[in-house]
Design a protein around this motif. Structure first.
Motif, PDB file in Angstrom:
ATOM      1  N   PRO A  24       0.806  -1.226   0.000  1.00 43.84           N
ATOM      2  CA  PRO A  24       0.000   0.000   0.000  1.00 43.84           C
ATOM      3  C   PRO A  24       0.836   1.271   0.000  1.00 43.84           C
ATOM      4  N   SER A  51      -7.726  -6.446  -1.823  1.00 44.44           N
ATOM      5  CA  SER A  51      -8.286  -5.787  -0.633  1.00 44.44           C
ATOM      6  C   SER A  51      -7.855  -6.442   0.680  1.00 44.44           C
ATOM      7  N   ASN A  52      -7.333  -7.671   0.613  1.00 42.36           N
ATOM      8  CA  ASN A  52      -6.872  -8.310   1.859  1.00 42.36           C
ATOM      9  C   ASN A  52      -5.402  -8.023   2.164  1.00 42.36           C
ATOM     10  N   ASN A  84      -2.817  -5.011   3.471  1.00 38.69           N
ATOM     11  CA  ASN A  84      -2.807  -3.701   4.136  1.00 38.69           C
ATOM     12  C   ASN A  84      -1.400  -3.397   4.631  1.00 38.69           C
ATOM     13  N   THR A 117       1.648  -6.481   4.640  1.00 32.87           N
ATOM     14  CA  THR A 117       2.240  -6.425   3.302  1.00 32.87           C
ATOM     15  C   THR A 117       3.444  -7.366   3.164  1.00 32.87           C
TER      16      THR A 117
END
Ligand code: FEO
Ligand code: CA
Ligand code: CA
Length: 614
Positions: free
Chosen positions: A461, A472-473, A475, A479
């Protein structure tokens, strides 16, 4: 109506943070201990490991090999979680840490000798390690056990299946093409319900070179990437079988699935040619609706394929060790996967089909004169896959089959060179990788069609290029890059191990060292469980039946590559010599005073004796 009892959460541990330190990091309440590092005396008569690297080739044949990789725990007697055989692969060596240092040497090999070649060959292959918990509940190597065994780069083994005896497998040492010497680059693994271990030969091409200038390669050698000149391991200097201009077929005897009976130390390993020849990552089995055995396999190179083998015979579950079961990998059908976009483009899902690699039954192969018979199809599986129309993937690594749903998951580790996309491989310059999963039609592992979707697109991200944030899973907390090792545990948690960049900057900022994460396949939540020491990858995973011990491998701590703790190479020093001497070694894991880093198994338990992950 009775109330539904509350379900325990699948991931019941506190996520660990990223780290760039030279240590193993595990969640609160867990304990991690290094076990059986490279050089540990294993077979009766084995000498002690010498921290200065001066053990000989003969010593190495009796000691634990190097670069621990795929691994499986076989209980001794039913479901024994206190005594078993821990069987593991040794993938390769790091010459900068493997040999004794010689003052003034100008490269990592030093004075190059036949014994150093033998030592390197003997550090590859497989170890069978008899382990048992002691009275205090601590795992110990059973010293002197008759089960303890080393299989290495010179161990005799049988070529079996449809390609055995073919002209392309004949060499001066084996005019019959029926027995081979050794197994190399043993990467991921598999195991079977009849109690055998599978070791997978990956980057075998790296061991072959030539000392003959101007020698020309065959198309087959080129497709599998043999060096056109000298090899990086330099075995061809002393061992003609690794000089492809002198022994042009020797490399055809590597790149196979090898089946081993770990319970019989006198058994001869079998190379199973029915499963095809490529850079095998691992092998995950499933039982088809009619009882045939299915084995899923990836070929780890950018733009290569995913395969599955379906046995001719059926598994007799009532009699696991029946001779018929033990030979199920001898014959069957080999398929390669085509992933299609499906009805909607760009939605991370689609359909797929399994294309039969059979010289007679596949019209494209039948028309191809460069592959004259079925043995040629199996030996040249990559080319056969291209002819059949398989989908080039982003480096297919480990496959794992969900224990109850039978959904199949596969890591596609990365492909920074990808320039065109399809739904299954949706990113150009894919530095992060993804996990794809599929459901065979009718839930039958032998089906010829499937539906697929992505479980996760790894990403970061904090990096900005298109789609690099991942799905979407992903973050800022979980990461990671380059998923590689992959395994479901008995309760259906998905364990993900990484072998990627530990640079912790740029595209990889905030991702730290290589790591292991755990996912809930239903919610798609992913949490970081472990971070490895400097320069390593995390690989190999197996559990005791009671799920109270988790074994993983830390491979090549301190290996060259981008890492923030890597020392600056002194001006004028060749990059390949600087790791030999302290204080330039940037990892000493697992022995702070051991002088050089060593690959090792890590035993992980819960301090309260509970089940891992629960
Ligand atoms: Fe040996 Fe693809 O990892
Ligand atoms: Ca689609
Ligand atoms: Ca791997």
């Amino acid at each position: 109506v009775a109330p539904v009892p509350p379900q325990a959460p699948m991931l019941n541990f506190k996520q660990v943070s990223v780290s760039s330190g030279d240590a193993i990091v595990v969640p609160e309440g867990y304990v991690a201990e290094a076990f059986v590092p490279w050089g540990t005396p294993l077979v009766k008569g084995a000498p002690a490991w010498k921290p200065d690297g001066s053990n000989t080739g003969a010593d190495q044949a009796l000691q634990m090999g190097d670069n621990h990789d795929g691994m499986h725990y076989f209980p001794i007697g039913g479901t024994n979680s206190s005594e078993g055989l821990l069987v593991m692969n040794h993938e390769y060596i790091n010459p900068e840490y493997f040999f004794a240092y010689e003052p003034g040497q100008t490269d990592v090999f030093g004075t190059w000798t036949l014994d150093k070649v033998r030592k390197a060959q003997h550090a590859h292959g497989v170890s069978v390690v008899h382990i048992k918990k002691d009275a205090a509940g601590k795992w110990q190597l059973v010293v002197g056990s008759a089960y303890n065994r080393r299989i290495h780069g010179n161990t005799p083994m049988l070529m079996t299946g449809p390609a055995a005896g073919h002209a392309l497998l004949k060499t001066s040492a084996d005019p019959f093409g029926s027995y081979a010497f050794g197994t190399l680059n043993n990467c991921g693994n598999g195991y079977t319900p009849w109690g055998s271990y599978i070791t997978c030969e990956e980057n075998f091409n790296g061991y072959f070179g030539t000392t003959v200038s101007g020698a020309s390669q065959t198309a087959l050698m080129k497709r599998y990437g043999l060096s056109s000149g000298r090899s990086g391991y330099r075995w061809e200097d002393f061992d003609n079988r690794f000089d492809w201009s002198k022994e042009p077929n020797e490399s055809n005897r590597f790149g196979w699935i090898v089946e081993i009976d770990p319970f019989d130390p006198t058994s001869t390993p079998k190379k199973r040619t029915a499963l095809g020849r490529f850079k095998h990552e691992n092998a995950a089995y499933a039982i088809a609706a009619d009882g045939r055995v299915v084995v899923y396999m990836g070929d780890d190179q950018a733009g290569e394929f995913v395969y599955k083998f379906v046995s001719d015979g059926k598994y007799d579950a009532a009699n696991p060790t029946a001779p018929t079961n033990r030979n199920l990998l001898e014959s069957g059908k080999l398929y390669v996967a085509r992933f299609s976009d499906g009805t909607t483009k760009g939605d991370s899902m689609g359909t797929g089909e399994w294309l039969l690699l059979d010289k007679e039954a596949n019209a494209s192969l039948k028309a191809d004169s460069t592959l004259p018979d079925q043995a040629s199809v199996l030996i040249n599986a990559r080319q056969a896959g291209t002819v059949a129309g398989a989908t080039p993937m982003d480096r297919p690594e480990w496959v794992s089959v969900h224990p109850t749903t039978k959904e199949v998951y596969l890591t596609l580790t990365n492909n920074s060179g990808r320039s065109t996309t399809d739904d299954a491989n949706p990113r150009t310059s894919n530095v992060y990788g993804q996990i794809i999963r599929w459901r065979e039609t009718g839930g039958d592992a032998a089906a010829l069609t499937f539906e697929w979707d992505h479980f996760v697109l790894a990403g970061n991200p904090s990096a900005t290029p298109l789609k690099s944030a991942g799905s979407s899973n992903i973050n800022a907390g979980n990461t990671f890059n380059s998923p590689d090792g992959l395994a479901f545990d008995h309760d259906g948690r998905l364990w993900i191990q990484t072998d990627g960049s530990a640079a912790n900057t740029g595209n990889y900022a905030g991702q730290g060292n290589n790591q292991m994460l755990v996912a809930d396949p239903k919610t798609r939540e992913i949490r970081r469980f472990l971070v490895g020491p400097s320069g390593c990858e995390i690989t190999g995973i197996t559990f005791t039946p009671d799920m109270k011990t988790l074994f993983i491998n830390v491979q090549h701590p301190g290996e060259l590559g981008s890492h923030p703790n890597r020392p600056t190479i002194p001006t004028g020093t060749s990059a390949d010599v600087y790791t030999l001497q302290n204080p330039l070694v940037f990892s000493k894991w697992p022995d702070a005073n051991g002088g050089r880093p060593r690959s090792a198994t890590v035993i992980i338990t819960k301090a309260d004796g509970g089940k891992i992950g629960s």
